[in-house]
Design an enzyme around this catalytic site. Structure first.
Site, PDB file in Angstrom:
ATOM      1  N   ASP A   1      -1.492  -5.880   0.914  1.00 38.78           N
ATOM      2  CA  ASP A   1      -1.039  -4.577   1.414  1.00 38.78           C
ATOM      3  C   ASP A   1      -2.190  -3.656   1.778  1.00 38.78           C
ATOM      4  OD1 ASP A   1       1.463  -5.518   0.803  1.00 38.78           O
ATOM      5  OD2 ASP A   1       2.047  -3.828  -0.460  1.00 38.78           O
TER       6      ASP A   1
ATOM      7  N   HIS B   1      -3.908  -6.528  -2.662  1.00 42.65           N
ATOM      8  CA  HIS B   1      -4.312  -5.530  -1.663  1.00 42.65           C
ATOM      9  C   HIS B   1      -5.627  -5.947  -1.010  1.00 42.65           C
ATOM     10  CE1 HIS B   1      -1.544  -3.375  -4.326  1.00 42.65           C
ATOM     11  NE2 HIS B   1      -1.298  -2.565  -3.311  1.00 42.65           N
TER      12      HIS B   1
END
Length: 278
Positions: free
Chosen positions: A98, A243
């Site tokens: 992400d 992430h």
């Protein structure tokens, strides 16, 4: 690379991975009602060559205006909860990243995935994607899936309907321009979903995807801690959240280099989801 070449390469990659995909059914958050629906995964294998048509086959192609009728428009259901995992035959897992793309960390993530010939999902923020379009082009070239993570990573539950639509729609436009296709998946920042987000996502043709295993890498817990969370949570059908932007993600990069070969050695197939339309 020109966009038409990129699209051709993208379609070849998808054709190859789709041939060995597994049918699956997506689950939803425990304690929430509804939201489940059919979904699947695509194997991480590379593209497969297509058998060329014979000269007679080319001559038998229908003339313009006399081909088969167009397929009915694809429709995305409005869900009441995000998809959480994918179940089906085989030991398939989904890796997601992400907040990117970030030129400091995303290339290293892509390099590691390429080393092991693995496909993953990237939920990108439009503001980051607009400044790093070449990384989305690389994701398309290497067969990764790109999802919508809004433009500026806001808490959607505090926005108006118009503001949520703008966050989603602007990001869809950037992804289409840089990646070559509009996104088929959406993830709400912070996992904060509401009815408006589900409805607008469906209107824009996107399925909501959450996660099963949270690495908590955004807290910088240490590389070994991230690896341990992935290894302990590994199971058929799980979706792993990591992430590649939003802060110092060097631990996330090092952790991926460690747990990815271990997952593969344990017999897991790292896949990307395949949509099933109503």
């Amino acid at each position: 690379m020109k966009k038409d070449q990129l699209l051709t390469r993208r379609r070849v990659l998808l054709a190859g991975t789709g041939a060995v995909g597994v049918a699956a059914t997506a689950g939803v958050y425990a304690g929430l009602t509804g939201g489940g629906g059919p979904a699947g995964t695509v194997s991480a294998a590379g593209p497969q060559a297509r058998r060329p048509l014979s000269s007679s086959a080319y001559r038998l192609q229908p003339l313009t205006g006399y081909g088969p009728p167009h397929a009915a428009p694809r429709r995305t259901l409005v869900r009441r909860a995000p998809l959480l995992r994918f179940s089906g035959r085989g030991r398939h897992m989904v890796l997601t990243f992400d907040d990117g793309p970030d030129p400091r960390y995303t290339p290293a993530v892509l390099d590691t995935l390429a080393k092991y010939d693995v496909r993953a999902m990237f939920f990108v923020c439009g503001g980051m994607a607009a400044d790093n379009r070449e990384l989305l082009a690389r994701m398309a070239e290497e067969g990764h899936a790109v999802g919508n993570h809004t433009w500026s990573h806001p808490l959607l539950t505090r926005l108006t309907r118009g503001e949520i639509r703008a966050e989603m729609e602007r990001t869809c436009d950037v992804i289409e321009d840089a990646y070559g296709e509009r996104p088929e998946w959406f993830r709400a920042p912070y996992g904060a979903w509401n009815r408006t987000a589900f409805r607008l996502g469906a209107e824009l043709g996107m399925e909501p995807l959450a996660w099963t295993v949270d690495t908590l890498d955004w807290t910088s817990p240490g590389t070994r801690s991230i690896v341990r969370r992935v290894e302990n949570g590994a199971a058929p059908g799980v979706v792993v959240l990591s992430h590649d932007a939003g802060g110092d993600r060097s631990q996330s990069v090092r952790a991926l280099r460690s747990y990815l070969p271990e997952l593969l050695d344990a017999g897991y197939h790292i896949s990307v989801p395949r949509r099933h339309y109503a």
